[in-house]
Design a protein around this motif. Sequence first.
Motif, PDB file in Angstrom:
ATOM      1  N   UNK A 154      15.621  20.270   1.676  1.00 18.59           N
ATOM      2  CA  UNK A 154      16.717  19.568   1.866  1.00 18.59           C
ATOM      3  C   UNK A 154      18.129  20.517   1.885  1.00 18.59           C
ATOM      4  N   UNK A 155      19.033  20.079   2.254  1.00 14.17           N
ATOM      5  CA  UNK A 155      20.163  21.021   2.010  1.00 14.17           C
ATOM      6  C   UNK A 155      20.949  21.073   0.845  1.00 14.17           C
ATOM      7  N   UNK A 156      21.274  22.387   0.459  1.00 20.27           N
ATOM      8  CA  UNK A 156      21.939  22.627  -0.566  1.00 20.27           C
ATOM      9  C   UNK A 156      23.571  22.800  -0.371  1.00 20.27           C
ATOM     10  N   UNK A 157      24.382  22.123  -1.186  1.00 23.88           N
ATOM     11  CA  UNK A 157      25.654  22.045  -0.930  1.00 23.88           C
ATOM     12  C   UNK A 157      26.288  23.100  -1.625  1.00 23.88           C
ATOM     13  N   UNK A 168      28.846  34.049  -3.543  1.00 21.79           N
ATOM     14  CA  UNK A 168      27.580  34.703  -3.968  1.00 21.79           C
ATOM     15  C   UNK A 168      26.590  33.498  -3.953  1.00 21.79           C
ATOM     16  N   UNK A 169      26.915  32.214  -4.059  1.00 17.61           N
ATOM     17  CA  UNK A 169      25.682  31.278  -3.965  1.00 17.61           C
ATOM     18  C   UNK A 169      25.378  31.296  -2.578  1.00 17.61           C
ATOM     19  N   UNK A 170      26.353  31.124  -1.720  1.00  9.99           N
ATOM     20  CA  UNK A 170      25.870  31.107  -0.197  1.00  9.99           C
ATOM     21  C   UNK A 170      24.947  32.227   0.195  1.00  9.99           C
ATOM     22  N   UNK A 193      32.301  32.489   6.106  1.00  8.59           N
ATOM     23  CA  UNK A 193      31.119  31.710   5.527  1.00  8.59           C
ATOM     24  C   UNK A 193      29.781  31.767   6.227  1.00  8.59           C
ATOM     25  N   UNK A 194      29.812  31.921   7.431  1.00 14.92           N
ATOM     26  CA  UNK A 194      28.516  31.910   8.186  1.00 14.92           C
ATOM     27  C   UNK A 194      27.889  33.303   8.376  1.00 14.92           C
ATOM     28  N   UNK A 195      28.870  34.421   8.032  1.00 14.13           N
ATOM     29  CA  UNK A 195      28.197  35.714   7.902  1.00 14.13           C
ATOM     30  C   UNK A 195      27.519  35.910   6.394  1.00 14.13           C
ATOM     31  N   UNK A 196      28.048  34.966   5.507  1.00 11.06           N
ATOM     32  CA  UNK A 196      27.461  35.168   4.249  1.00 11.06           C
ATOM     33  C   UNK A 196      26.138  34.268   4.281  1.00 11.06           C
ATOM     34  N   UNK A 197      25.750  33.562   5.346  1.00 10.95           N
ATOM     35  CA  UNK A 197      24.574  32.762   5.597  1.00 10.95           C
ATOM     36  C   UNK A 197      24.911  31.108   5.358  1.00 10.95           C
ATOM     37  N   UNK A 198      26.029  30.501   5.363  1.00  9.39           N
ATOM     38  CA  UNK A 198      26.105  29.118   5.669  1.00  9.39           C
ATOM     39  C   UNK A 198      25.534  28.812   6.982  1.00  9.39           C
ATOM     40  N   UNK A 199      24.842  27.756   6.829  1.00  9.01           N
ATOM     41  CA  UNK A 199      24.122  27.106   8.238  1.00  9.01           C
ATOM     42  C   UNK A 199      25.391  26.086   8.710  1.00  9.01           C
TER      43      UNK A 199
END
Length: 333
Positions: A154-157, A168-170, A193-199
């Motif tokens: 499941x997704x992590x917010x 850091x969290x992303x 934020x996408x560059x850091x890995x946010x989907x």
Amino acid sequence: MSLAETFHALYLEKGEAGPKVRIGEVPASVLPDGEVLIRVAYSTINYKDAMMVKGIGYRIKDFPFVPGIDLAGTVEQSSCPDFKPGDQVVLNGYGAGEKFAGGYGAYARAKGEWLVAVPEGWTARDTMAVGTAGVTAMLAAMEFERGGLTPGGGDILVTGASGGLGSMSIAMLSALGYRVVAATGRMGEKAYLEQLGAAEIIPRSELEGGPDKPLMARRWAGCVDAVGGKTLATVIASLDQRGVIAACGLTGGNTFTASLIPFFLRGVRLVGIEGGHGPIDERREAWARIARTLSRDRLDAMTTDAVLDDLPSLADEMLAGRVRGRVVIDVNP
Ligand SMILES: NC(=O)c1ccc[n+]([C@@H]2O[C@H](COP(=O)([O-])OP(=O)(O)OC[C@H]3O[C@@H](n4cnc5c(N)ncnc54)[C@H](OP(=O)(O)O)[C@@H]3O)[C@@H](O)[C@H]2O)c1
């Protein structure tokens, strides 16, 4: 260079209307007792530091006071068997920059039991790009594992996504395989934020109104929350069965009102993360895992550099929610 009678620092001086920020020489006597004398190379700015520099929320007893909750540098003297002169070390918290002189000076002194060796292949600057924000993010990820969350479950917010803890969290949770959704007030930072890995990126306005009922649609398996207040209450109501919230921050409010129903009907778990204290073994494990998890590209993408002179204006920017990612402070003139 060795410690003389004074050293260069950003320090707070007692003022009529609250502490005043000064940059200059402070007496070496401001340093606390401790087995390890560190020649500080870098520090950083965290939300707590911004509050301290602006004299908000802290009672300082002894002036001049050197803030800075994080520091990294080279051991100059040590009576602790774990560290010898020349070792590169990091200190995050344990009262540095809050109760005793911290990282905004050329020297610091600390107990050996609070120090972590700079991870192999990393520099002192790298560790300050991580700072307490990164340690807290990894401690949150470790709580998710203890709570039984798994990538694919499941997704992590991540709230406060563009800030230090959020960035850091992303970066780390996505590297660990979780699908991360970033909540931000700065939709213009989507590419970052996408560059850091946010989907996926959502506006923080979706969360900050508070829950409209005790049990909302199940949306999140977990959450790293930098915001608190009504945002936290909304997240509690919209966690999935046995979801875990790592409560880390309060940029949106230091209190909240929430229904207990999600705790009883969904078994949700609210866990506080103490990024500035806690058992050193856990923090050394967090550092080892950060070094394995965080890629150079992502660390560089979220890091900018500054000097002590920049701190007063950076503190204003941070308290206004306008600093992106992490800022490393070179403490030397
Ligand atoms: N538990 C611990 O040990 C620990 C460790 C580190 C930090 N913290 C806490 O975590 C929080 C974040 O720290 P940080 O160093 O990441 O600070 P930061 O870099 O300033 O990031 C904070 C982020 O929160 C969001 N924000 C700011 N004002 C807000 C408001 N009024 N309402 C909603 N969102 C707001 C912004 O993100 P967007 O622009 O993306 O919305 C901002 O970038 C602070 O409260 C800090 O004290 C706690």
